[in-house]
Design a protein around this motif. Structure first.
Motif, PDB file in Angstrom:
ATOM      1  N   ARG A  37     -12.644  -0.795   4.367  1.00 59.04           N
ATOM      2  CA  ARG A  37     -11.623  -1.512   3.610  1.00 59.04           C
ATOM      3  C   ARG A  37     -11.563  -1.068   2.141  1.00 59.04           C
ATOM      4  N   ASP A  38     -12.706  -0.640   1.587  1.00 60.43           N
ATOM      5  CA  ASP A  38     -12.716  -0.252   0.177  1.00 60.43           C
ATOM      6  C   ASP A  38     -11.920   1.023  -0.083  1.00 60.43           C
ATOM      7  N   LEU A  39     -11.565   1.765   0.962  1.00 52.65           N
ATOM      8  CA  LEU A  39     -10.749   2.962   0.785  1.00 52.65           C
ATOM      9  C   LEU A  39      -9.261   2.625   0.656  1.00 52.65           C
ATOM     10  N   ILE A  40      -8.898   1.385   0.934  1.00 51.09           N
ATOM     11  CA  ILE A  40      -7.508   0.951   0.793  1.00 51.09           C
ATOM     12  C   ILE A  40      -7.343   0.398  -0.619  1.00 51.09           C
ATOM     13  N   LYS A  41      -6.589   1.093  -1.431  1.00 49.22           N
ATOM     14  CA  LYS A  41      -6.458   0.734  -2.842  1.00 49.22           C
ATOM     15  C   LYS A  41      -5.533  -0.474  -3.013  1.00 49.22           C
ATOM     16  N   THR A  42      -5.878  -1.313  -3.976  1.00 46.62           N
ATOM     17  CA  THR A  42      -5.032  -2.448  -4.324  1.00 46.62           C
ATOM     18  C   THR A  42      -3.843  -1.975  -5.156  1.00 46.62           C
ATOM     19  N   ASP A  43      -2.870  -2.865  -5.322  1.00 46.37           N
ATOM     20  CA  ASP A  43      -1.714  -2.519  -6.159  1.00 46.37           C
ATOM     21  C   ASP A  43      -2.145  -2.185  -7.579  1.00 46.37           C
TER      22      ASP A  43
END
Length: 287
Positions: A37-43
């Motif tokens: 999940r940490d590879l999915i960047k936030t806005d």
């Protein structure tokens, strides 16, 4: 004793499964390699990487204004350092694992990681890759361009053009919920038409919060292999295309152990962008 394989993807505690959660977990249940999940960047993180990308593109634009025959690669390094720091950012390469300069300048048969030097003077007909990575407010952006110095041979012109096409074709192959291997397969297929070698010892990579993150983005391979690419991931595609063999070696005369040379000492070319995966395909964050 039975050991369960540790899952890479977990739903957020107390929240219902999103459509993305369901899709990723279904792929993982089929044995596919999915991102954590940490590879999915936030806005917020994407906005920061985007700002870093603007500075990084500006660095290469500044090089393009000045690069010419008679210039040393050390002068290119100064241009990059001055522009980057003048815009409140830091060159990521400088002192990274012993790399002594702010930018990689790779001429002709140097595949990548060329170290700027006073004695490396650009000559008419050279092809040179300028590879720069910016850190701005803790966010990383990475890109490289090829430059032809004056007039060169048709063979080198074709190599530079095909290397750029390989980058573009790789980007077209990158679709949401596809695989890293789809990118490599498309790139290798195009390079094979010209009997060019795709370097296998180096690859693209995740980027954004660190210089190098998962996944490794190979520029050769098979469809349906490697990590699943999910919206919100940020990564580079940077095919290194050799006129001859794909094999490479590290220059024994480089005391820092960085400069990579083609195995047959024929020219090499490379282009690189940082990409954001979206629901509709990739968006270029650096050029």
């Amino acid at each position: 004793m039975v050991f369960k394989k540790k899952r890479r993807w977990h739903a957020l505690s107390g929240q219902p499964l999103s459509e993305m959660d369901k899709r990723i977990m279904a792929l993982e249940n089929k044995g596919k390699l999915v991102p954590t999940r940490d590879l999915i960047k936030t806005d917020e993180q994407i906005a920061g990487i985007r700002r870093s990308g603007v500075v990084n593109t500006g660095v290469l634009d500044e090089v393009e204004k000045h690069i010419c025959a008679g210039m040393t690669t050390l002068e290119i390094d100064k241009i990059c350092y001055d522009y980057c720091t003048g815009h409140g950012a830091t060159p990521a390469c400088l002192n990274y694992e012993g790399f002594p300069k702010s930018v990689c300048t790779s001429i002709n048969e140097v595949v990548c990681h060329g170290i700027p030097k006073e004695e490396d003077v650009l000559q008419e007909g050279d092809i040179v890759n300028v590879d720069f990575t910016t850190i701005l407010d803790g966010y990383y952006a990475d890109a490289s361009r090829m430059f032809i110095i004056g007039k060169t041979t048709p063979e080198k012109e074709q190599l530079v053009r095909v290397a750029k096409e390989c980058l573009e074709i790789g980007a077209e192959a990158a679709k949401p919920y596809c695989f890293v291997g789809d990118i490599g397969h498309a790139i290798q297929k195009h390079a094979d038409k010209y009997h060019y070698g795709i370097v296998r010892d180096l690859c693209g990579h995740g980027v954004g919060l660190k210089f190098h993150e998962e996944p490794e983005v190979l520029h050769y391979g098979h469809r349906g292999t490697g990590m699943v690419l999910v919206p919100g991931m940020v990564f580079t595609i940077e095919p290194m295309v050799n006129m001859g063999t794909w094999q490479v070696f590290v220059d024994a005369d480089d005391k820092y152990g960085w400069e990579v040379i083609t195995g047959d000492e024929l020219p090499s070319a490379q282009w690189e962008h940082t990409f954001l995966m979206t629901e509709h395909g990739v968006e270029i964050l650096t050029r």
